[in-house]
Each structure stands twice: as structure tokens, then as C-alpha cells.
Design a protein around this motif. Structure first.
Motif, PDB file in Angstrom:
ATOM      1  N   LYS A  58       8.629  26.786  -7.357  1.00 18.17           N
ATOM      2  CA  LYS A  58      10.069  27.013  -7.210  1.00 18.17           C
ATOM      3  C   LYS A  58      10.361  27.800  -5.935  1.00 18.17           C
ATOM      4  O   LYS A  58      11.363  27.575  -5.265  1.00 18.17           O
ATOM      5  CB  LYS A  58      10.609  27.717  -8.451  1.00 18.17           C
ATOM      6  CG  LYS A  58      10.639  26.793  -9.663  1.00 18.17           C
ATOM      7  CD  LYS A  58      11.045  27.504 -10.942  1.00 18.17           C
ATOM      8  CE  LYS A  58      11.043  26.518 -12.100  1.00 18.17           C
ATOM      9  NZ  LYS A  58      11.369  27.127 -13.396  1.00 18.17           N
ATOM     10  N   HIS A  77      10.335  25.496  -3.017  1.00 19.03           N
ATOM     11  CA  HIS A  77      11.557  24.699  -2.908  1.00 19.03           C
ATOM     12  C   HIS A  77      12.795  25.551  -2.652  1.00 19.03           C
ATOM     13  O   HIS A  77      13.915  25.030  -2.640  1.00 19.03           O
ATOM     14  CB  HIS A  77      11.741  23.851  -4.163  1.00 19.03           C
ATOM     15  CG  HIS A  77      10.776  22.712  -4.256  1.00 19.03           C
ATOM     16  ND1 HIS A  77      10.771  21.663  -3.366  1.00 19.03           N
ATOM     17  CD2 HIS A  77       9.756  22.462  -5.126  1.00 19.03           C
ATOM     18  CE1 HIS A  77       9.808  20.812  -3.678  1.00 19.03           C
ATOM     19  NE2 HIS A  77       9.176  21.267  -4.739  1.00 19.03           N
ATOM     20  N   ALA A 135      14.044  28.478  -4.329  1.00 18.30           N
ATOM     21  CA  ALA A 135      14.844  28.995  -5.441  1.00 18.30           C
ATOM     22  C   ALA A 135      15.580  30.273  -5.033  1.00 18.30           C
ATOM     23  O   ALA A 135      14.974  31.189  -4.458  1.00 18.30           O
ATOM     24  CB  ALA A 135      13.949  29.271  -6.647  1.00 18.30           C
ATOM     25  N   ASN A 174      15.901  27.156 -11.743  1.00 18.81           N
ATOM     26  CA  ASN A 174      16.355  26.718 -10.425  1.00 18.81           C
ATOM     27  C   ASN A 174      17.873  26.772 -10.293  1.00 18.81           C
ATOM     28  O   ASN A 174      18.416  26.736  -9.187  1.00 18.81           O
ATOM     29  CB  ASN A 174      15.884  25.279 -10.154  1.00 18.81           C
ATOM     30  CG  ASN A 174      14.453  25.229  -9.659  1.00 18.81           C
ATOM     31  OD1 ASN A 174      13.988  26.157  -9.002  1.00 18.81           O
ATOM     32  ND2 ASN A 174      13.746  24.160  -9.973  1.00 18.81           N
ATOM     33  N   GLU A 207       4.447  20.458 -10.072  1.00 24.79           N
ATOM     34  CA  GLU A 207       5.856  20.048 -10.109  1.00 24.79           C
ATOM     35  C   GLU A 207       6.057  18.828 -11.000  1.00 24.79           C
ATOM     36  O   GLU A 207       7.011  18.764 -11.787  1.00 24.79           O
ATOM     37  CB  GLU A 207       6.344  19.740  -8.696  1.00 24.79           C
ATOM     38  CG  GLU A 207       7.814  19.398  -8.623  1.00 24.79           C
ATOM     39  CD  GLU A 207       8.294  19.211  -7.197  1.00 24.79           C
ATOM     40  OE1 GLU A 207       9.515  19.103  -7.002  1.00 24.79           O
ATOM     41  OE2 GLU A 207       7.453  19.177  -6.267  1.00 24.79           O
TER      42      GLU A 207
END
Length: 366
Positions: A54, A57, A59, A291, A354
Motif C-alpha cells: 500500500k 502505491h 496510500a 486505501n 497485491e
């Protein structure tokens, strides 16, 4: 004061270095230098946490945004689910921890400051400074690397002789799972529901079974994880994508609902599902990183059910129990650790975590 070290420590090491969301690179960096109150480990392995992915990506709970302050200090070396062997140790650290060269060691994920209000009152896991391995560069670099430094305020534990090192990366997730179960205050008569059968949920399941409640029901949308949960002791395993789990839980409890609901799925739907499935005056334990925000009708918590809503954060005072349960075999992790990859393949590991279809816990081996 001196630092004792082995003779084979190189000057450089391979490490994953994170610069910004989506920009994580395998690089050659300096091996950390240590002082007399610190420890250096040669990393044996480090698990990839869902939080690591996370973070990759972007978060907001890590990088900031959506009204949340930035917590990450980049560039940094990720990785907090690690174990390693002592290759350098200062005199003060040896005296404080009782460690020696060659010992196999784990370290709690948080490095408390020891000075803030929470640390001073003993609640070190809520440290206001809140440095955690693998998220703040220099002060708390992690173990997606060949070596990792344990700073002066770290909480370190020697693994006992004969400990099965292949499951050592699971000490950290299991300790978190144990803390969540302790927060649930499970009683013998309780019907317990645990949502999410990832690495954490499977640890919660096994820890909850040790509390000997009336029944432990587990939920997940992946049938292969439900199958493993049954093998590890679940009394009932349900797939919310295939059946009305709230209806089933109420049928099993004379229409009341479960006594305890532990949310470990990391999905907003699991929150709403839990509020529907739990009985009045039940105990709801939240252990997930999201998220995105979750929107619920808060009147369920107060006006309708008067729920006891409890958060669970990290793994306070749970490492000794996690080590003991894994060492004795009372809690099993051999089938939870599904993949071991070389450090160079970290992106493959991130994708496995993921996707979650062919893996549960993925470990990187430097």
C-alpha cells in the motif's frame, strides 16, 4: 565503550530503496554503521507486509493526503517483518539486551522514542514520534536489505536455540495478531468472527482458538484461504462472495449476532459487514490499513447496539508469546509462508502480495 563485530562485514550491501510511490529501486548502499548502544544484523529474511504494498502505491496514511499528514521519510529502505543474525554489537547494547555475536534476533517493528507521553507511561507502541522500521529513512531503515541496524531504543528479542528459522519472518505478523486477539477479550462462551484470512487473520484464528471460545468463524473471498483456515482450526469458514454471511452468523446465534468481530480484511465492506453481524454490546476489534475511507452509519455503534469498538495497533508485549507459540508448534506458519524470493525479485513479491491469489506471506531472502 566498543563495538564488537565479525570480520566479514562488507562496506556495501544490496537494498531496496524507496524514493516515492511507484519508485522503488534495488541499489548498492552503505552497510549501516553502529554505535555502542546499537546492533547490526545480517538479514536472514523479511516478509512483505500488505502495508508495504500500500505504501508502494502511495496510500495517504503513509505519504500524506486526504487530510492526513505525511509519515514516511524518503528515501528509505522498506521492510519490518525480519529476523537476522548479530554480526556487530556495542557494549551497551550487549548489556541491555543480553545479545552476543551469532545470536538470531527479531526486533519489534516500532522504535519508540522513550521520551514522549506515551512512552513514559508505558504505552510505547503508541509513541508519538512513531518510527517504524521500513518507513523512515536513516532513523528507521528496514530490512529489504542484506543488513539492518537496530537503533538504541529498539525492542529486540533473541530467538531460542533450535527455533525454526524458516518461520521467523512470521514472528512480527503473529505478534500483531496476538495483540488484536487480546484486545478482543475473548471469553469461553463467545462466538468469534474473524474477517480476512491473510497472514494476520490466520494468526488471529490460531491465537483465538487458544482462548477456547465457543466457536471461531472465519470469512474470506478466497476459497483456498478458507481451506487453510479450516486446517488450522476454524470451526466454520464462509465466503461472503458466495453466501449471506451475516444471515448465517445470526442463524447460528439465535438471531443475536456474534459476540466478537475482528476486522482484518483491509476492505471497507468488511467494516459494514461486521457492524451488521455483531450483537448488541458486542466487541468489535479493528486491525486493518485501508486505501480509502469507509463510510458507515455510526448510529449502529451507539444508538442501536452500544458496541465496544476497539482499535488494535502493532504488537505490544506480544513478541515473547509469538516466539513461544511458533517454537512449540502451538501456532503453525509453514503453510502461511507460501513464497520465498531473492531480494532482487522484490517487485515480483509485491505483485504476489497485491494479487493474493497464489500467495499468503511472501518473504524476501537477501
Amino acid at each position: 565503550m566498543e563495538v564488537e563485530r565479525t570480520s566479514d562485514i562488507p562496506r556495501k550491501m544490496k537494498a531496496v530503496v524507496a524514493y516515492k510511490p511507484g519508485d522503488y529501486r534495488l541499489e548498492e548502499v552503505d552497510v549501516p554503521a553502529i554505535n555502542e548502544d546499537e546492533v547490526l544484523l545480517r538479514v536472514g529474511g523479511c516478509g512483505i507486509c500488505a502495508g508495504d504494498v500500500k505504501g508502494y502505491h502511495g496510500a495517504p496514511s503513509f505519504w500524506g493526503g486526504d487530510g492526513q499528514p505525511a509519515w514516511i521519510i524518503a528515501p528509505f529502505i522498506p521492510g519490518h517483518e525480519f529476523y537476522g543474525q548479530v554480526v556487530a554489537i556495542g557494549d551497551q547494547a550487549r548489556e541491555k539486551y543480553g545479545l552476543n555475536l551469532g545470536d538470531w534476533v527479531v526486533s519489534e517493528q516500532i522504535i519508540p522514542c522513550g521520551k514522549c507521553r506515551f512512552c513514559l507511561e508505558g504505552s510505547y507502541w503508541m509513541c508519538e514520534v512513531h518510527h517504524i522500521y521500513g518507513f523512515q529513512g536513516k532513523v528507521a531503515d528496514g530490512a529489504f536489505a542484506e543488513y539492518v541496524k537496530l537503533p538504541s531504543t529498539a525492542r529486540n528479542y533473541r530467538l531460542p536455540d533450535g527455533f525454526p528459522l524458516e518461520v521467523a519472518p512470521y514472528v512480527e505478523p503473529l505478534a500483531c495478531a496476538i495483540h488484536a486477539v487480546e484486545r478482543a477479550d475473548i471469553q469461553f462462551y463467545d462466538v468469534v468472527v474473524i474477517a480476512g484470512m491473510g497472514a494476520l487473520g490466520l494468526g488471529m484464528l490460531q491465537a483465538a482458538k487458544l482462548k477456547n471460545p465457543q466457536m471461531v468463524i472465519v470469512l474470506d473471498v478466497r476459497d483456498q484461504r478458507l481451506e487453510l483456515a479450516r486446517k488450522l482450526g476454524a470451526d466454520l469458514a464462509l465466503n461472503p462472495a458466495k453466501e449471506d454471511v451475516v444471515k448465517k452468523i445470526k442463524e447460528l446465534t439465535d438471531g443475536y449476532g456474534c459476540d466478537v468481530y475482528i476486522q482484518a480484511s483491509g476492505h471497507p465492506n468488511g467494516v459494514i459487514q461486521g457492524l451488521q453481524a455483531i450483537r448488541k454490546m458486542g466487541r468489535y476489534v479493528e486491525f486493518s490499513v485501508y486505501n480509502e475511507p469507509t463510510t458507515v452509519d455510526w448510529s449502529i455503534i451507539g444508538d442501536r447496539k452500544e458496541l465496544d469498538l476497539r482499535g488494535a495497533h502493532l504488537s505490544p508485549k506480544a513478541y515473547p508469546s509469538a516466539i513461544r507459540f511458533l517454537n512449540s508448534g502451538e501456532i503453525k506458519a509453514d503453510e502461511i509462508i507460501t513464497n520465498r524470493l531473492p531480494l532482487d525479485n522484490f517487485m515480483e513479491g509485491f505483485k504476489l502480495v497485491e494479487k493474493g491469489e497464489e500467495s499468503i506471506k511472501v518473504v524476501l531472502i537477501p
